[in-house]
Design an enzyme around this catalytic site. Structure first.
Site, PDB file in Angstrom:
ATOM      1  N   HIS A 222      -3.441  10.811  -5.913  1.00  0.00           N
ATOM      2  CA  HIS A 222      -2.796  11.501  -7.058  1.00  0.00           C
ATOM      3  C   HIS A 222      -3.517  11.022  -8.325  1.00  0.00           C
ATOM      4  O   HIS A 222      -4.727  11.199  -8.447  1.00  0.00           O
ATOM      5  CB  HIS A 222      -1.303  11.174  -7.002  1.00  0.00           C
ATOM      6  CG  HIS A 222      -0.412  11.981  -7.883  1.00  0.00           C
ATOM      7  ND1 HIS A 222      -0.807  13.093  -8.586  1.00  0.00           N
ATOM      8  CD2 HIS A 222       0.929  11.835  -8.182  1.00  0.00           C
ATOM      9  CE1 HIS A 222       0.227  13.591  -9.266  1.00  0.00           C
ATOM     10  NE2 HIS A 222       1.289  12.836  -9.041  1.00  0.00           N
ATOM     11  N   HIS A 261      -7.352  20.055  -4.033  1.00  0.00           N
ATOM     12  CA  HIS A 261      -6.017  20.105  -4.626  1.00  0.00           C
ATOM     13  C   HIS A 261      -5.012  20.633  -3.612  1.00  0.00           C
ATOM     14  O   HIS A 261      -5.351  21.468  -2.774  1.00  0.00           O
ATOM     15  CB  HIS A 261      -6.000  20.989  -5.879  1.00  0.00           C
ATOM     16  CG  HIS A 261      -4.830  20.701  -6.747  1.00  0.00           C
ATOM     17  ND1 HIS A 261      -3.627  21.332  -6.583  1.00  0.00           N
ATOM     18  CD2 HIS A 261      -4.674  19.802  -7.752  1.00  0.00           C
ATOM     19  CE1 HIS A 261      -2.774  20.851  -7.465  1.00  0.00           C
ATOM     20  NE2 HIS A 261      -3.374  19.921  -8.186  1.00  0.00           N
ATOM     21  N   ASP A 312      -9.026  15.419 -12.426  1.00  0.00           N
ATOM     22  CA  ASP A 312      -9.449  14.025 -12.559  1.00  0.00           C
ATOM     23  C   ASP A 312     -10.952  13.821 -12.660  1.00  0.00           C
ATOM     24  O   ASP A 312     -11.400  12.838 -13.252  1.00  0.00           O
ATOM     25  CB  ASP A 312      -8.936  13.205 -11.362  1.00  0.00           C
ATOM     26  CG  ASP A 312      -7.457  12.891 -11.488  1.00  0.00           C
ATOM     27  OD1 ASP A 312      -6.971  12.823 -12.632  1.00  0.00           O
ATOM     28  OD2 ASP A 312      -6.795  12.733 -10.451  1.00  0.00           O
TER      29      ASP A 312
END
Ligand SMILES: CC(=O)SCCNC(=O)CCNC(=O)[C@H](O)C(C)(C)COP(=O)(O)OP(=O)(O)OC[C@H]1O[C@@H](n2cnc3c(N)ncnc32)[C@H](O)[C@@H]1OP(=O)(O)O
Ligand SMILES: O=C([O-])CC(=O)C(=O)O
Length: 376
Positions: A222, A261, A312
């Site tokens: 995450h 994802h 990210d």
């Protein structure tokens, strides 16, 4: 070539676990909206405090409301003595996400939410004080200084940079932080938000909900992926080296952090936005390695696996170019996502039923009790 991602299977994938008016993720494949507003618009036009207000108060603030909100947050940045004292006892080699978790929990001891009528003030306090918590600990542990947690900078992102570096950030850096905080603010029923909602559904206090969420965000699958992405790109000196390295990792079936994802199928809309800012920062610092390496990683992962960069991946180089230590990347995510978590807690409280799903039992049936003396 990889097939389009199916939203089904383990991990509750594709199952609706509740309702929200806060956010849509991956509607028509790639979109992201906060209360109906497109993320690209928000990242271009808004300031983070405006987005926090939108999420937490249900509408975009007018000028007067925004000014008052920014002023309120600005006035809530101070750390109580007992919290400073706890932070000073956390070792230098602690992970900053553990510091955030402890800091949030300690705040809950000192400034307990006694009643839900206090929720907005408690939430605003967390938004205001999280940058102080992480930078106070970081600079005390690493430089032995006790920093002043006040600054003239109004924006939360700029304030964080000023506390971290001990000087006013450039306009560009303050802007990038603002965009980054907007991109990370909210994302529907992701793992950390779901943690916060489950906790809220027991009618627990807001600090417990956020402390639990910080724990969930910490993991490399995450929020922790931005740090892991940095560790990856730093290993390579050239794009060709990155390509060879990634091919080897894929062959060994290793996970490449910052890619893929759970919901998006083809792209994460936040990537194009932060990538563009990372490029600007790369030009500013004269980088000829990290950005080209990152771009090659993106190309290779798409070509080989149809895996795309999530929010990210390019955050890693962007933060690095602004001189932010890698281990502080995920705490920045916390400084932002607390707005989304808290908005979900409010939403859950407003229409609550305890979240308690069922499980399919897969253990043994009719086990016979064996006295301890007779067990093998
Ligand atoms: C802000 C955020 O939190 S964004 C997410 C940040 N996390 C990361 O970047 C960690 C790396 N990525 C991952 O681990 C995953 O893509 C997750 C956790 C984000 C999503 O997990 P899932 O929904 O289970 O992934 P998905 O169903 O698309 O996986 C399909 C296949 O691709 C593989 N895959 C997915 N992501 C990656 C990756 N980054 N590297 C290598 N292989 C991957 C999976 O292992 C799976 O292979 P399998 O079928 O052989 O088991
Ligand atoms: O939605 C998810 O699963 C993870 C994510 O991108 C986020 O929380 O920002």
């Amino acid at each position: 070539m990889a097939e389009a991602k199916q939203l089904s299977g383990a991990g509750l994938r594709g199952q609706v676990a509740g309702e929200t008016a806060l956010c849509t993720v991956g509607k028509s494949g790639a979109g992201l909206t906060y209360r109906g507003y497109d993320i690209a618009d928000l990242a271009e036009k808004a300031q983070f405090e405006e987005i926090a207000y939108l999420l937490l108060r249900g509408k975009l603030p007018n000028r007067q409301e925004l000014d008052a909100y920014v002023k309120k947050l600005h006035s809530m940045r101070g750390l109580p003595y007992a919290l400073k004292s706890v932070l000073e006892h956390i070792p230098k080699d602690a992970h900053p996400m553990d510091v955030m978790r402890t800091g949030c929990s300690m705040l809950g001891n000192l400034e307990t939410e006694e009643d839900f009528s206090e929720q907005d003030d408690k939430i605003d306090r967390m938004l205001a004080v999280f940058p102080s918590i992480i930078t106070y600990w970081y600079r005390f542990a690493h430089e032995g200084v006790r920093i002043e947690t006040e600054s003239d900078v109004d924006s939360i992102g700029g304030h964080f940079l000023e506390l971290l570096h001990g000087k006013k950030p450039s306009e560009l850096h303050e802007r990038v932080m603002n965009v980054s905080l907007i991109l990370y603010a909210e994302h529907e029923f992701n793992a950390s938000t779901f943690t916060a909602r489950v906790c809220a559904s027991t009618l627990s206090d807001i600090h417990s909900c956020v402390t639990g969420a910080i724990g969930s965000l910490r993991g490399p699958l995450h929020g922790g992926a931005n740090e892991a992405a940095m560790a990856l790109i730093q290993k390579f000196k050239t794009p060709d080296e990155a390509e060879q390295g990634l091919l080897g990792m894929l062959e060994r079936k290793e996970k490449i952090m910052g890619f893929g994802h759970a919901i998006y199928k083809e792209s994460d809309p936040r990537n194009a936005i932060i990538k563009q800012w990372s490029k600007k920062l790369a030009e500013e610092v004269g980088d000829t390695v990290l950005y080209p390496v990152s771009e090659r990683c993106e190309e290779v992962m798409w070509r080989e696996k149809k895996l795309f960069c999530n929010a990210d991946f390019f955050h890693a180089s962007a933060y690095h170019f602004m001189g932010i230590p890698t281990e502080l990347f995920t705490p920045i995510f916390v400084m932002s996502r607390v707005s989304g978590w808290a908005a979900h807690v409010k939403e859950q409280r407003a229409n609550n039923r305890i979240i308690r799903p069922s499980a399919d039992y897969t253990g043994p049936a009719d086990a016979k009790w064996v006295p301890i003396e007779e067990r093998p």
